[in-house]
Design an enzyme around this catalytic site. Sequence first.
Site, short mmCIF file in Angstrom:
data_model
loop_
_atom_site.label_atom_id
_atom_site.label_comp_id
_atom_site.label_asym_id
_atom_site.label_seq_id
_atom_site.Cartn_x
_atom_site.Cartn_y
_atom_site.Cartn_z
N GLY A 217 0.81 -1.20 0.00
CA GLY A 217 0.00 0.00 0.00
C GLY A 217 0.84 1.26 0.00
O GLY A 217 1.92 1.31 -0.59
N ILE A 218 0.35 2.26 0.70
CA ILE A 218 1.01 3.56 0.71
C ILE A 218 1.50 3.89 2.11
O ILE A 218 1.04 3.32 3.09
CB ILE A 218 0.06 4.68 0.24
CG1 ILE A 218 -1.21 4.70 1.12
CG2 ILE A 218 -0.31 4.47 -1.22
CD1 ILE A 218 -2.15 5.82 0.80
N ALA A 220 4.62 5.13 5.10
CA ALA A 220 5.99 4.98 5.57
C ALA A 220 6.45 3.53 5.60
O ALA A 220 7.61 3.23 5.30
CB ALA A 220 6.14 5.61 6.96
N GLU A 240 -2.29 -2.70 -6.57
CA GLU A 240 -3.37 -1.76 -6.83
C GLU A 240 -2.82 -0.35 -7.01
O GLU A 240 -3.41 0.48 -7.68
CB GLU A 240 -4.39 -1.79 -5.70
CG GLU A 240 -3.85 -1.35 -4.35
CD GLU A 240 -4.72 -1.82 -3.20
OE1 GLU A 240 -5.40 -2.84 -3.36
OE2 GLU A 240 -4.69 -1.17 -2.15
N LYS A 363 0.39 6.00 18.51
CA LYS A 363 1.27 7.11 18.87
C LYS A 363 1.16 7.46 20.36
O LYS A 363 2.09 8.02 20.94
CB LYS A 363 0.93 8.34 18.02
CG LYS A 363 1.12 8.15 16.52
CD LYS A 363 2.58 7.96 16.14
CE LYS A 363 2.75 7.90 14.63
NZ LYS A 363 4.18 7.64 14.25
#
Length: 439
Positions: A217-218, A220, A240, A363
């Site tokens: 995917g996208i 980091a 994809e 986080k």
Amino acid sequence: MGQRMKKEIRYVSADEAVKSVKSGDHVHLSSVASAPRILIEALCRRGEAGELKDVRIHHLHTEGDAPYTDPRFEGIFFHQAFFVGANVRKSVQGGYSDYIPVLLSETQKLYRCGALPCDVAMIQVCPPDRHGFVSLGTSVDATLAAIECAKTVIAVVNPHVPRAWGQAMIPLDMIDIFVEDDTPLRPAHFSEPDEIETAIGRHCAELIEDGACLQMGIGAIPNAVLAQLEGHKNLGIHTEMFADGVLGLVEKGIINGSCKGIDKGKLVSTFLMGSKECYDFIDDNPMVAMMDVGYTNDPYVIARNPKTTAINSALQVDITGQVCADSLGMKFYSGTGGQVDFVYGASLSQGGKAIIAMPSCTKKGESKIAPTLLQGAGVVTSRAHIHWFVTEYGAVDLYGKSLQERAKLVISVAHPDHREMLDRAAFERFGPHYHNFSI
């Protein structure tokens, strides 16, 4: 072909073009960088003027603002996303917009089978070539299906749209209305991987074999994985989407597609999300095939490439291996996307590996591995589908493992501060024999 070459294009203004939209229509927007901004703005001007009501807007993720989701357009526009991106998340969570749960592979099928009407398709294309064809550039996905099914197709002709090959190429006679624009495509920027993401990337890279065909995917973590593949050989891409991280590996010959079972030597994708350099890379590049999402995300097509290695992320995973990737409890955060398509496709591939990778904590330091998923959380990848699970603390293979074995393995890659809590929850769930159980 002769007719296509001779088709005369008459350009109109964006405001004139969107007059074809009527109250009650379903409108499809091309996605990501190819969202037709000039048409979106013109459509919203009609909405502000009180000329429209109950117009439904559909698309995958789009970059930039989504003004049609503003509460002031309630009753005028109703946005029903195939994926909940950051620009529409607040609106969906507030109830002003909605989400259509669907596998990414089937977004095109919604239009083609008639489950979802498409009255107007608003797209963006490159200038026509001498043969009478234009390219959808960075966004084929479900847009090709929308064009095929729409009553009216409005195309923004933009010289910044790359002339991508594959199923991105369409003849001019599929378009009804033409608008000109010279606005650069909106780039996507990703942060550099931090220490945790780099560790996750290293564990994933260790699972990737030479000759593997990659999907990821996208963000980091994918960038961290790609950054650690310098020593690999003959990798392929069937995905994809891809972004800038693959470009350097292509230039060095590490990604060359030579071991693929289908589309040998080609990078296959359905949309892009990256910098101008990434968009320029696919311009008139026969190595890249931009294809319909019904092809890229078909698990049985995916499985035809040996050693398909799919790397996807999660928001939360429970100790039995259930993966939530679309919501934070009852709040929708993204969508099903292509995770199920590629997890299943990779598992069917000879020598394939399906990987779910995520940081062990949020986080705020809360564990993303949980005894049970949050109330209202959706299971995207089921416990029966998951194979490899990776955090910064290592990689574990859950395939073929029992519930108690899975709990032990999943907890072993949780943050050390949370392992005792998770172990206690597993003991309470599975009974007194759990602590005597070894893996």
